[in-house]
Design an enzyme around this catalytic site. Structure first.
Site, short mmCIF file in Angstrom:
data_model
loop_
_atom_site.label_atom_id
_atom_site.label_comp_id
_atom_site.label_asym_id
_atom_site.label_seq_id
_atom_site.Cartn_x
_atom_site.Cartn_y
_atom_site.Cartn_z
N GLU A 44 0.85 -1.19 0.00
CA GLU A 44 0.00 0.00 0.00
C GLU A 44 0.89 1.24 0.00
O GLU A 44 1.41 1.66 1.04
CB GLU A 44 -0.90 -0.02 1.23
CG GLU A 44 -1.81 1.18 1.38
CD GLU A 44 -2.54 1.19 2.71
OE1 GLU A 44 -2.80 2.29 3.23
OE2 GLU A 44 -2.85 0.10 3.24
N LYS A 134 -11.34 -0.64 6.59
CA LYS A 134 -10.12 -0.53 7.38
C LYS A 134 -10.49 0.04 8.73
O LYS A 134 -11.09 1.11 8.82
CB LYS A 134 -9.11 0.39 6.68
CG LYS A 134 -7.82 0.57 7.48
CD LYS A 134 -6.82 1.46 6.76
CE LYS A 134 -7.13 2.93 6.91
NZ LYS A 134 -6.00 3.80 6.50
#
Length: 215
Positions: A44, A134
């Site tokens: 990421e 998330k």
């Protein structure tokens, strides 16, 4: 099977996310490679990294035939989301839920993992088509938040990011984490020991995960 579903399946199989925050384009690229070398395959690249989209493009091209999955983090608006997607990002992560980002990702069938810290935010994310949220900041919410979340919404998948360590990863997993994001723990020794320390830290997390799964 859809592209989005294929990516989500690969992300979950890889399980560990390296949250990459480089102080330069080169550092972002090198941290990403070092984390992958250590066994973390979901990369990421955050937009707090200078020229983050170029890092994504370089990784996406270089590792196109590997099991690395390149995505973008710290995505704050739909413009950044589109830039990331056009530069090879296969998933988008943001620190908070943003409906415009969700719509942009839906157009390209790209998984969007928005940061959520309340049941209300999770509900809004689900309404906009997000399949995984998330949990952020994970260190503030704590592993028990997943159990609390799964009380009223047992079908939602959650990935903690921030506050995940070697010591508590098993607790997060035991409470139902879909995956986990690791950031500063990977680079804490980089100033003194270079990128090899990132590889070593990533390997510690990968080995810990393998041990948990083997139980």
């Amino acid at each position: 099977m859809s592209f989005k579903r294929d990516v989500l399946n690969q992300l979950q199989e890889n399980f560990l996310f390296a949250v990459v925050r480089g102080s330069s384009q080169e550092e972002g690229y090198e941290i990403s490679k070092a984390a992958y070398k250590g066994g973390i395959k979901n990369i990421e690249v955050t937009f707090s990294t200078p020229n983050a989209e170029k890092v994504m493009r370089q990784l996406a091209d270089e590792f196109a035939d590997s099991d690395m999955v390149v995505g973008a983090g710290t995505v704050l608006d739909e413009v950044a989301a589109r830039i990331a997607i056009l530069n090879g990002a296969k998933f988008i992560v943001s620190p908070s839920f943003n409906e415009k980002i969700a719509k942009m990702c839906n157009v390209y069938t790209i998984p969007y993992l928005p940061g959520c810290g309340t049941i209300t935010e999770v509900h809004m994310a689900l309404e906009s088509g997000c399949e995984v949220v998330k949990l952020f900041p994970g260190g503030l919410l704590g592993p028990s938040f997943i159990k609390d979340l799964h009380g009223p919404i047992p079908w939602v998948e959650a990935m903690p990011s921030g506050g995940v360590s070697l010591d508590n990863m098993e607790t997060w997993i035991g409470n139902g984490a879909w995956a986990v994001g690791v950031g500063s723990a990977l680079t804490k020794n980089m100033k003194d020991d270079g990128y090899d320390s990132v590889t070593s830290a990533a390997k510690e997390f990968a080995d810990k995960l393998a041990g948990i799964k083997a139980k």
